[in-house]
Design a protein around this motif. Structure first.
Motif, PDB file in Angstrom:
ATOM      1  N   HIS A  19       7.042 -10.395   4.397  1.00 41.86           N
ATOM      2  CA  HIS A  19       5.949  -9.724   4.720  1.00 41.86           C
ATOM      3  C   HIS A  19       5.945  -8.290   4.158  1.00 41.86           C
ATOM      4  O   HIS A  19       4.747  -7.837   3.772  1.00 41.86           O
ATOM      5  CB  HIS A  19       5.836  -9.751   6.416  1.00 41.86           C
ATOM      6  N   LEU A  20       7.042  -7.715   4.182  1.00 42.33           N
ATOM      7  CA  LEU A  20       6.976  -6.367   3.387  1.00 42.33           C
ATOM      8  C   LEU A  20       6.613  -6.455   1.978  1.00 42.33           C
ATOM      9  O   LEU A  20       5.869  -5.793   1.576  1.00 42.33           O
ATOM     10  CB  LEU A  20       8.439  -6.040   3.530  1.00 42.33           C
ATOM     11  N   GLY A  21       7.158  -7.668   1.386  1.00 40.67           N
ATOM     12  CA  GLY A  21       6.604  -7.894   0.119  1.00 40.67           C
ATOM     13  C   GLY A  21       5.121  -8.324  -0.236  1.00 40.67           C
ATOM     14  O   GLY A  21       4.507  -7.537  -1.270  1.00 40.67           O
ATOM     15  N   ASP A  22       4.443  -8.814   0.737  1.00 38.53           N
ATOM     16  CA  ASP A  22       3.158  -8.756   0.842  1.00 38.53           C
ATOM     17  C   ASP A  22       2.302  -7.569   1.128  1.00 38.53           C
ATOM     18  O   ASP A  22       1.506  -7.307   0.180  1.00 38.53           O
ATOM     19  CB  ASP A  22       2.472  -9.934   1.851  1.00 38.53           C
ATOM     20  N   LEU A  23       3.025  -6.602   1.851  1.00 34.13           N
ATOM     21  CA  LEU A  23       2.191  -5.499   2.020  1.00 34.13           C
ATOM     22  C   LEU A  23       2.562  -4.479   0.781  1.00 34.13           C
ATOM     23  O   LEU A  23       1.661  -3.926   0.095  1.00 34.13           O
ATOM     24  CB  LEU A  23       3.033  -4.809   3.114  1.00 34.13           C
ATOM     25  N   MET A  24       3.820  -4.556   0.271  1.00 36.76           N
ATOM     26  CA  MET A  24       4.096  -3.912  -1.198  1.00 36.76           C
ATOM     27  C   MET A  24       3.033  -4.295  -2.166  1.00 36.76           C
ATOM     28  O   MET A  24       2.448  -3.578  -3.219  1.00 36.76           O
ATOM     29  CB  MET A  24       5.457  -3.919  -1.540  1.00 36.76           C
ATOM     30  N   ASN A  25       2.683  -5.700  -2.274  1.00 33.73           N
ATOM     31  CA  ASN A  25       1.713  -6.173  -3.256  1.00 33.73           C
ATOM     32  C   ASN A  25       0.328  -5.609  -3.261  1.00 33.73           C
ATOM     33  O   ASN A  25      -0.376  -5.892  -4.230  1.00 33.73           O
ATOM     34  CB  ASN A  25       1.990  -7.916  -3.306  1.00 33.73           C
ATOM     35  N   THR A  26      -0.098  -4.978  -2.212  1.00 34.62           N
ATOM     36  CA  THR A  26      -1.340  -4.527  -2.051  1.00 34.62           C
ATOM     37  C   THR A  26      -1.366  -3.142  -2.808  1.00 34.62           C
ATOM     38  O   THR A  26      -2.457  -2.511  -2.983  1.00 34.62           O
ATOM     39  CB  THR A  26      -1.952  -4.333  -0.467  1.00 34.62           C
ATOM     40  N   HIS A  27      -0.104  -2.518  -3.209  1.00 33.29           N
ATOM     41  CA  HIS A  27      -0.242  -1.231  -3.945  1.00 33.29           C
ATOM     42  C   HIS A  27       0.765  -1.386  -5.250  1.00 33.29           C
ATOM     43  O   HIS A  27       0.941  -0.215  -6.013  1.00 33.29           O
ATOM     44  CB  HIS A  27       0.170   0.002  -3.269  1.00 33.29           C
ATOM     45  N   ASP A  28       1.386  -2.260  -5.526  1.00 34.44           N
ATOM     46  CA  ASP A  28       2.278  -2.670  -6.644  1.00 34.44           C
ATOM     47  C   ASP A  28       2.287  -4.105  -6.984  1.00 34.44           C
ATOM     48  O   ASP A  28       1.484  -5.007  -6.230  1.00 34.44           O
ATOM     49  CB  ASP A  28       3.629  -2.178  -6.207  1.00 34.44           C
ATOM     50  N   GLN A  29       3.012  -4.673  -8.105  1.00 41.82           N
ATOM     51  CA  GLN A  29       3.408  -5.859  -8.264  1.00 41.82           C
ATOM     52  C   GLN A  29       4.484  -6.198  -8.289  1.00 41.82           C
ATOM     53  O   GLN A  29       5.328  -5.841  -9.117  1.00 41.82           O
ATOM     54  CB  GLN A  29       2.683  -5.992  -9.725  1.00 41.82           C
ATOM     55  N   ILE A  30       4.914  -6.898  -7.182  1.00 44.86           N
ATOM     56  CA  ILE A  30       6.201  -7.489  -6.997  1.00 44.86           C
ATOM     57  C   ILE A  30       6.326  -8.917  -7.466  1.00 44.86           C
ATOM     58  O   ILE A  30       5.855  -9.782  -7.098  1.00 44.86           O
ATOM     59  CB  ILE A  30       6.553  -7.355  -5.544  1.00 44.86           C
ATOM     60  N   ASN A  80       7.193   0.198   4.056  1.00 48.16           N
ATOM     61  CA  ASN A  80       5.925   0.129   3.100  1.00 48.16           C
ATOM     62  C   ASN A  80       5.304   1.272   2.423  1.00 48.16           C
ATOM     63  O   ASN A  80       5.155   1.558   1.260  1.00 48.16           O
ATOM     64  CB  ASN A  80       4.809  -0.851   3.464  1.00 48.16           C
ATOM     65  N   GLU A  81       5.017   2.262   3.608  1.00 52.07           N
ATOM     66  CA  GLU A  81       4.446   3.536   3.156  1.00 52.07           C
ATOM     67  C   GLU A  81       5.054   4.489   2.338  1.00 52.07           C
ATOM     68  O   GLU A  81       4.735   5.023   1.505  1.00 52.07           O
ATOM     69  CB  GLU A  81       3.790   4.254   4.327  1.00 52.07           C
ATOM     70  N   SER A  82       6.510   4.304   2.665  1.00 50.42           N
ATOM     71  CA  SER A  82       7.658   5.252   2.156  1.00 50.42           C
ATOM     72  C   SER A  82       7.669   4.656   0.450  1.00 50.42           C
ATOM     73  O   SER A  82       7.793   5.536  -0.462  1.00 50.42           O
ATOM     74  CB  SER A  82       8.839   5.283   2.738  1.00 50.42           C
ATOM     75  N   PHE A  83       7.724   3.516   0.516  1.00 47.56           N
ATOM     76  CA  PHE A  83       7.745   2.926  -0.920  1.00 47.56           C
ATOM     77  C   PHE A  83       6.628   3.060  -1.725  1.00 47.56           C
ATOM     78  O   PHE A  83       6.623   3.372  -2.908  1.00 47.56           O
ATOM     79  CB  PHE A  83       7.885   1.335  -0.709  1.00 47.56           C
ATOM     80  N   LYS A  84       5.380   3.010  -1.011  1.00 54.45           N
ATOM     81  CA  LYS A  84       4.293   3.481  -1.581  1.00 54.45           C
ATOM     82  C   LYS A  84       4.133   4.932  -2.297  1.00 54.45           C
ATOM     83  O   LYS A  84       3.580   5.110  -3.305  1.00 54.45           O
ATOM     84  CB  LYS A  84       3.070   3.435  -0.731  1.00 54.45           C
ATOM     85  N   ASN A  85       4.797   5.617  -1.628  1.00 53.85           N
ATOM     86  CA  ASN A  85       4.991   7.143  -1.918  1.00 53.85           C
ATOM     87  C   ASN A  85       5.810   7.294  -3.191  1.00 53.85           C
ATOM     88  O   ASN A  85       5.809   8.444  -3.804  1.00 53.85           O
ATOM     89  CB  ASN A  85       5.401   8.157  -0.703  1.00 53.85           C
ATOM     90  N   ILE A  86       6.380   6.542  -3.649  1.00 55.21           N
ATOM     91  CA  ILE A  86       7.182   6.484  -4.779  1.00 55.21           C
ATOM     92  C   ILE A  86       6.534   6.248  -6.096  1.00 55.21           C
ATOM     93  O   ILE A  86       7.138   6.455  -7.068  1.00 55.21           O
ATOM     94  CB  ILE A  86       8.835   5.553  -4.810  1.00 55.21           C
TER      95      ILE A  86
END
Length: 225
Positions: free
Chosen positions: A45-56, A198-204
């Motif tokens: 699920h976290l991977g799905d969230l991250m794929n909205t702002h990155d390409q995992i 996810n938000e913290s990862f987005k900020n990187i």
């Protein structure tokens, strides 16, 4: 469906810390398999969230079994759950890591753990030439409040071929380019924890965008892809 981490996860690892042997684990393996299935769902699920702002490109869930062949610590099982998230290569560089462990030892990490010899030299050459963009990223208010500063190994002096008096020597000396963020058990078990991660990862991303650009071009800015 709830993606909140169950308290059972931390409780299981607390028990495993006190009973780290194969007999106890085999007796309690059904409980672990239930926890493992739930955690894999949460990591995906976290991977799905991250794929909205990155390409995992790949999610890797690490096994609980320790490799004790070359370790003085012969305990057979890890007392945490962990997984990594790899970005799409070759154009996107860097990676993410989520570590869940009781007793307030959970954390997330991101960056470059073991850059290749070639990548490390390229990064150092970039800092030698111009470190202003990296400084701007590190000093950004949102970035700094989320991630702080670099952690990881560094040389005590300048690497070969670099001036130890260079103004960017604090960056040039680094062997790793890692950021970490710690969490308490209460924070891990709270509703919205995965969204916060996810938000913290987005900020990187400003850091990753910069490093990806550096590592896919030469010093003249010409693409290597």
């Amino acid at each position: 469906m709830s993606y909140t981490i169950p308290k059972d996860v931390l409780n299981f690892f607390k028990k495993l810390e006190k009973n780290n042997d194969r007999e106890w684990f085999n007796d309690n393996k059904p409980e672990f398999k239930t926890i493992e299935a739930k955690m894999k769902t949460i990591y995906n699920h976290l991977g799905d969230l991250m794929n909205t702002h990155d390409q995992i490109e790949k999610i890797k869930i690490f096994r609980i079994y320790r490799d004790v062949r070359f370790s003085k610590n012969k305990l057979p099982y890890k007392t945490h759950f962990s997984g990594s998230f790899a970005r799409k290569k070759p154009e996107l560089r860097g990676g993410y890591y989520l570590h869940i462990q009781p007793n307030n030892e959970s954390f997330i990490a991101t960056g470059f753990w073991q850059p290749s010899k070639e990548d490390l030299l390229r990064i150092r050459k970039e800092f030698e030439m111009d470190d202003s963009e990296m400084r701007d990223i590190l000093n950004n208010k949102t970035f700094k409040s989320t991630w702080g500063n670099f952690v990881g190994e560094e040389l005590k002096t300048a690497p070969k071929g670099f001036n130890k008096e260079h103004s960017a020597i604090d960056l040039i000396r680094k062997k790793q380019f890692i950021f970490t963020k710690n969490y308490t058990d209460k924070e891990v078990l709270a509703d919205g924890f995965i969204e916060e991660v996810n938000e913290s990862f987005k900020n990187i991303r400003p850091f990753f965008d910069y490093m990806s650009d550096v590592l896919t071009t030469n010093l003249n800015g010409e693409s290597l892809l």
